[in-house]
Design a protein around this motif. Structure first.
Motif, short mmCIF file in Angstrom:
data_model
loop_
_atom_site.label_atom_id
_atom_site.label_comp_id
_atom_site.label_asym_id
_atom_site.label_seq_id
_atom_site.Cartn_x
_atom_site.Cartn_y
_atom_site.Cartn_z
N GLY A 123 1.95 8.23 -2.15
CA GLY A 123 2.78 7.89 -3.30
C GLY A 123 1.95 7.26 -4.40
N VAL A 124 2.37 6.09 -4.87
CA VAL A 124 1.63 5.37 -5.91
C VAL A 124 0.97 4.12 -5.35
N SER A 125 0.61 4.18 -4.07
CA SER A 125 -0.01 3.02 -3.41
C SER A 125 -1.29 2.57 -4.09
N TYR A 126 -2.02 3.51 -4.68
CA TYR A 126 -3.27 3.16 -5.35
C TYR A 126 -3.05 2.51 -6.71
N GLY A 127 -1.79 2.43 -7.13
CA GLY A 127 -1.45 1.67 -8.32
C GLY A 127 -2.22 2.06 -9.56
N ALA A 128 -2.98 1.10 -10.10
CA ALA A 128 -3.64 1.28 -11.39
C ALA A 128 -4.78 2.27 -11.36
N LEU A 129 -5.18 2.79 -10.20
CA LEU A 129 -6.17 3.87 -10.18
C LEU A 129 -5.63 5.13 -10.81
N GLY A 130 -4.32 5.24 -10.87
CA GLY A 130 -3.70 6.26 -11.70
C GLY A 130 -3.46 7.60 -11.05
N THR A 131 -3.14 8.57 -11.92
CA THR A 131 -2.65 9.87 -11.48
C THR A 131 -3.61 10.60 -10.56
#
Length: 334
Positions: A123-131
């Motif tokens: 999902g978006v677990s990597y957060g600010a690392l982005g798309t």
């Protein structure tokens, strides 16, 4: 991951915060490996992010490191599985489900090799690392592949049971794990985990939240908020299995509620929401209102997983507001 109000609600409901599902995955694989030398973890420079450091120290002969080479990861795992090994192929979900898609399709699914593909930091677990590091396409691409089971556990209990079930199934499976500590949902005795069968966490007839993975807890908290503040009774379905899909339970929710809201940490295209919409329409029941809460068809905003969830309404407050809007109430949620 949780607002102060959401954390307070969880506490009032008696929910206990557990570990990240990734940690439970690693501990469960280690338990399986301690009893069976044929249990192998195959990693692509991902033993650390997959929490498999202790596993590699205790069972070094049962961990295979291939470096950053996802296609090789899947191909080698398929070969090992074809030779009778119980294989967990571990890599970040964003790379595993994209770079090695052809190998998943042909070497694993088409060849019917019982590899458990473990998409970590999903999902978006990597957060600010982005798309580039978000995995918001995996449900869509993998549910389109025949002979592939797709499972997104919602708490530590489901994570542990999913790992065991995948090892016993002897079929291709994709397990999706995030990084955030999760609340234990309970209901293990009344609603045991079984691949392909949704868990009913809460009954109600006004609105149904149909959620998966790390979004489930937010739906459960929103249901309680709606009950306390607006006397709305919300049903909550935990659809951990995207494929095989529990059509019967989802259609029953649509028939028994005035509105259905699907909730997922995935792009709005091709995931749980579309699976639910198809099931409901094909059942001939189109009388309920329907809304998908997911990441819209755009590059996500920059921020942590919690920031992204709040921005797109995948939160207690956001989901409660969506439910109220479908119930034709314009009452703000605070």
């Amino acid at each position: 991951m949780y607002s102060e109000a959401a954390a307070s609600m969880a506490s009032e409901l008696g929910l206990k915060k557990g570990k990240a599902n990734l940690e439970v995955f690693a501990a469960t694989v280690e338990e399986l490996a301690s009893k069976d030398r044929n249990v192998l973890a195959v990693v692509s420079d991902s033993r650390g992010s997959g929490k498999l450091g202790p596993f590699s120290e205790r069972y070094p002969e049962q961990l295979i490191e291939l470096g950053i080479a996802e296609q090789n990861l899947v191909g080698v795992s398929a070969g090992l599985a074809s030779a009778g090994k119980t294989v967990f192929a571990v890599s970040p979900a964003c790379f595993l489900s994209a770079r090695s898609l052809e190998q998943i399709k042909n070497d694993v699914a088409y060849s019917d090799n019982p590899v458990t593909l473990v998409g970590i930091s999903a999902g978006v677990s990597y957060g600010a690392l982005g798309t580039t590091h978000h995995s918001l396409h995996d449900f869509a691409v993998l549910r389109a592949i025949n002979n592939m089971n797709v499972v997104a556990p919602a708490d530590n209990y489901e994570a542990r049971e999913a790992v065991k079930a995948a090892a016993a199934l002897k079929k291709p499976v994709f397990l999706r794990f995030g990084k955030a500590p999760l609340y234990d949902l309970g209901f293990e005795a009344e609603q045991p985990f079984r691949i392909g069968k949704a868990r009913l966490l809460r009954n109600g007839g006004d609105v149904a939240f149909v959620a998966t993975g790390e979004a489930v807890i937010h739906a459960l908290l929103a249901a309680e908020w709606l009950k306390r503040n607006h006397a709305l009774n919300a049903r909550v379905l935990d659809v951990h299995s995207i494929k095989p899909f529990d059509t019967e339970t989802v259609v029953a929710a649509a028939k028994g509620c005035r509105a259905v809201i699907t909730v997922e940490e995935h792009l709005v295209n091709g995931g749980l929401g579309e699976a639910c919409a198809a099931a409901i329409l094909e059942s001939g029941h189109a009388g309920c209102r329907f809304r998908r809460v997911a990441i819209p068809d755009e590059y996500t905003v920059t921020g942590s997983q919690a920031d992204i969830f709040r921005h797109y309404g995948i939160s207690m407050e956001g989901l409660a507001q969506t439910a109220l809007s479908l119930a034709e109430n314009n009452v703000p949620v605070s």
